[in-house]
Enzyme design. Structure first.
Site, PDB file in Angstrom:
ATOM      1  N   CYS A   1      -4.108  65.941 -30.650  1.00  0.00           N
ATOM      2  CA  CYS A   1      -3.434  67.192 -30.284  1.00  0.00           C
ATOM      3  C   CYS A   1      -4.221  67.988 -29.264  1.00  0.00           C
ATOM      4  O   CYS A   1      -3.652  68.691 -28.445  1.00  0.00           O
ATOM      5  CB  CYS A   1      -3.191  68.019 -31.542  1.00  0.00           C
ATOM      6  SG  CYS A   1      -4.680  68.266 -32.500  1.00  0.00           S
TER       7      CYS A   1
ATOM      8  N   GLU B   1       4.063  67.634 -23.964  1.00  0.00           N
ATOM      9  CA  GLU B   1       2.993  66.872 -24.595  1.00  0.00           C
ATOM     10  C   GLU B   1       3.354  65.384 -24.538  1.00  0.00           C
ATOM     11  O   GLU B   1       4.425  64.992 -24.999  1.00  0.00           O
ATOM     12  CB  GLU B   1       2.825  67.299 -26.061  1.00  0.00           C
ATOM     13  CG  GLU B   1       1.670  66.570 -26.731  1.00  0.00           C
ATOM     14  CD  GLU B   1       1.526  66.927 -28.204  1.00  0.00           C
ATOM     15  OE1 GLU B   1       2.525  66.882 -28.937  1.00  0.00           O
ATOM     16  OE2 GLU B   1       0.397  67.223 -28.630  1.00  0.00           O
TER      17      GLU B   1
ATOM     18  N   GLU C   1       0.172  73.422 -37.738  1.00  0.00           N
ATOM     19  CA  GLU C   1      -0.762  72.997 -36.692  1.00  0.00           C
ATOM     20  C   GLU C   1      -0.017  71.995 -35.834  1.00  0.00           C
ATOM     21  O   GLU C   1       0.270  70.884 -36.287  1.00  0.00           O
ATOM     22  CB  GLU C   1      -1.992  72.334 -37.319  1.00  0.00           C
ATOM     23  CG  GLU C   1      -2.832  73.266 -38.171  1.00  0.00           C
ATOM     24  CD  GLU C   1      -3.647  74.230 -37.340  1.00  0.00           C
ATOM     25  OE1 GLU C   1      -4.029  73.898 -36.214  1.00  0.00           O
ATOM     26  OE2 GLU C   1      -3.867  75.355 -37.824  1.00  0.00           O
TER      27      GLU C   1
ATOM     28  N   LYS D   1       1.297  64.382 -48.478  1.00  0.00           N
ATOM     29  CA  LYS D   1       2.287  63.482 -47.875  1.00  0.00           C
ATOM     30  C   LYS D   1       1.667  62.923 -46.599  1.00  0.00           C
ATOM     31  O   LYS D   1       1.627  63.586 -45.561  1.00  0.00           O
ATOM     32  CB  LYS D   1       3.575  64.263 -47.615  1.00  0.00           C
ATOM     33  CG  LYS D   1       4.441  63.777 -46.482  1.00  0.00           C
ATOM     34  CD  LYS D   1       5.223  62.536 -46.847  1.00  0.00           C
ATOM     35  CE  LYS D   1       6.052  62.063 -45.665  1.00  0.00           C
ATOM     36  NZ  LYS D   1       5.305  61.159 -44.763  1.00  0.00           N
TER      37      LYS D   1
ATOM     38  N   THR E   1       9.288  69.002 -35.738  1.00  0.00           N
ATOM     39  CA  THR E   1       9.234  68.877 -37.203  1.00  0.00           C
ATOM     40  C   THR E   1       8.811  70.212 -37.813  1.00  0.00           C
ATOM     41  O   THR E   1       9.344  70.637 -38.836  1.00  0.00           O
ATOM     42  CB  THR E   1       8.237  67.778 -37.640  1.00  0.00           C
ATOM     43  OG1 THR E   1       8.381  66.651 -36.799  1.00  0.00           O
ATOM     44  CG2 THR E   1       8.443  67.375 -39.078  1.00  0.00           C
ATOM     45  N   GLY E   2       7.873  70.904 -37.136  1.00  0.00           N
ATOM     46  CA  GLY E   2       7.424  72.214 -37.610  1.00  0.00           C
ATOM     47  C   GLY E   2       8.576  73.214 -37.668  1.00  0.00           C
ATOM     48  O   GLY E   2       8.714  73.964 -38.638  1.00  0.00           O
TER      49      GLY E   2
END
Ligand code: NAD
Length: 490
Positions: free
Chosen positions: A283, A383, A248, A172, A230-231
């Site tokens: 990241c 972040e 990750e 995806k 989202t994780g």
């Protein structure tokens, strides 16, 4: 504008009535169209993957998998420039970086082809007539969900070991860069020896097809790279079906510079990693420079002079050294942080924001450096995912470690220092999955990456990366005389 087709459930799907349009962040033009899939397409891809695993030798034959991966690498080598150009058009990154991103996957795929042939279990003698065979098996059907910032590299980092270990994969890609990813994966889907159904590309929105994959009982594992929120959502949605989830996630990486370091190299590596590499949208971006007080002014000056020579522009223009941000949401977020920080921090460089930028002007934000940041400011712990650097000073190593470990993230860090004892002490005490010493952002297929704390769960790349995509079985064998019969040949 290019219309992309995708390999899905053993055949090809072209753009039909439902599609996603992708715009170029440098000028707002529509550059690609990809099919927008629905839940039933995920069902079809999962069924095809299960059928392919059941009927082909894929899960059992490491030599077949190695051969397919090597053929993929060869095909990719012929199409690097074309795929890299599509990546520039969709992501905005400069062409040099895009070429590197695509070309570098050739060695990642070849490394994993080697692992496919060396994946082995072990045996134990557990008694005179008892043996334990410990075998390594694939997880089954794996969903690989990836972001838009390094869409080809981050996908391959997970997909190549997933395939090497004998799984089938549903990929995806992020919608913003799905055309480049589709072209990249076509080079694999076109390999004749790949059993149909082992690879499907599932383009569409995260909340539809992404979530459908996470909830699907026929998918055994999720390998996700993206945002922490989202994780968390994925962990919750995967819980009812007890899937293995590897995450990750984001970072807020510290970059420690000691006074005895090669200051030119330190400033150069830092500026490259936080500004010109994907405009800070990476990241591992070292967004917090921690500089020993006695060299603080020197580092600040060096950084400001490097920044003055950065050329912001369209990634296709060979003179550009830094491209636009990739999405409107990212642009708005970065601009909001800069505006807020200008109220209570000292601006050392950049910070210019056009008052009312329209998408067609391009999503450009220049390198920006702040210092004198109040403790607890969002700039120090959130972040930002853009070209924004904070400079803080430290006087003792204890202070450097405390500042380095002061966020909830732990993805990566740097230590620039000539004293080996000091370097080792700092590297061991900083909580991060990767610590680069006197260098930055060097990734190798052989060495693991992953995060402490909010930066993720699990490790990718290297041998541990391959093992994430496997499960272990113990076959316990009792061969006491009379309990087992060996069949006769003929
Ligand atoms: P994102 O989380 O918004 O999207 C990542 C992927 O998840 C996309 O393909 C998206 O469509 C999909 N998705 C969205 N909602 C979903 C859902 N409910 N279920 C399943 N899939 C869903 O992240 P992004 O904005 O594309 O990427 C930026 C983030 O990724 C940053 O936080 C960055 O730090 C992180 N990142 C981490 C690494 C790493 O290796 N640790 C590498 C690159 C980027």
């Amino acid at each position: 504008m290019k219309e992309h087709r995708i390999p899905l459930a053993g055949s090809w799907r072209s753009v039909g009535e439902l599609y996603t349009e992708i715009t170029n962040p440098a000028d707002g033009r529509v550059v690609s169209r990809v099919p927008a899939l629905e839940r039933q397409d995920v069902d079809a891809a999962v069924s095809a993957a299960q059928e392919a695993l059941r009927t082909s030798d894929w899960a059992w034959d490491g030599r077949l998998r190695a051969d397919v991966l090597l053929q993929w690498a060869d095909r990719l080598a012929d199409r690097v420039d074309e795929i890299a150009e599509r990546l520039v058009l969709e992501n905005g990154k400069v062409r040099r970086e895009a070429r590197f991103e695509v070309a570098n996957q050739i060695q990642v795929i070849r490394y994993n082809a080697g692992l496919a042939r060396s994946l082995a279990g072990r045996s134990h003698s557990l008694g005179r007539h008892v043996a334990g065979l410990v075998t390594v098996e694939p997880m089954g059907v794996v969903a690989v969900i990836s972001p838009w910032n390094w869409p080809i590299a981050l996908l391959t980092r997970d997909l190549a070991p997933a395939l090497a270990a004998g799984n089938a994969a549903l990929c995806k890609p992020a919608s913003q860069t799905a055309g480049a990813t589709a072209d990249f994966l076509a080079t694999l889907a076109e390999v004749g020896d790949l059993p149909p159904g082992i690879l499907s590309v599932v383009t569409g929105s995260g909340s539809r097809v992404g979530q459908a994959m996470v909830e699907h009982p026929g998918i055994n594992m999720i390998a996700f790279t993206g945002d922490g929120s989202t994780g968390q959502r994925i962990l919750r949605d995967a819980a009812p079906t007890f899937k293995k989830v590897v995450l990750e996630l984001g970072g807020k990486s510290p970059f420690v510079i000691c006074a005895d370091a090669d200051l030119d190299k330190a400033a150069g590596e830092l500026a490259s990693a936080i500004f010109t590499t994907t405009s800070g949208q990476i990241c591992t971006a070292p967004s917090r420079a921690l500089v020993e007080a006695s060299c603080f002014e020197e580092i600040a000056e060096r950084l400001c002079s490097i920044v003055a020579n950065i050329k912001l522009g369209d990634g296709l223009n060979e003179n550009s050294t830094m491209g636009p941000l990739t999405t409107r949401e990212q642009y708005d977020k970065v601009v909001r942080h800069i505006r807020e920080a200008k109220q209570n921090c000292r601006l050392l460089a950049g910070g210019d924001i056009p008052e009312a930028a329209s998408v067609n002007d391009g999503l450009f934000v220049g390198p920006t450096i702040f210092t004198d940041i109040p403790p607890g400011a969002p700039l120090l712990h959130e972040e930002i995912f853009g070209p924004v650097l904070t400079l803080q000073s430290f006087s003792t190593d204890e202070e450097a470690v405390a500042l380095a470990n002061s966020t909830s993230f732990g993805l990566s860090a740097a230590v620039f220092c000539r004293d080996l004892n000091r370097t080792m002490r700092l590297s061991r005490e900083i909580r991060a999955g990767t610590v680069w010493v006197n260098t930055y952002n060097r990734f190798y297929p052989e060495t693991e990456v992953g995060g402490y704390g909010d930066s993720g769960i699990g490790r990718m790349a290297g041998e541990s990366g391959l093992r994430e995509f496997t499960q272990t079985k113990h076959i316990n064998l009792d061969f006491t005389p009379g309990t087992i019969r060996v069949g006769r040949v003929g």
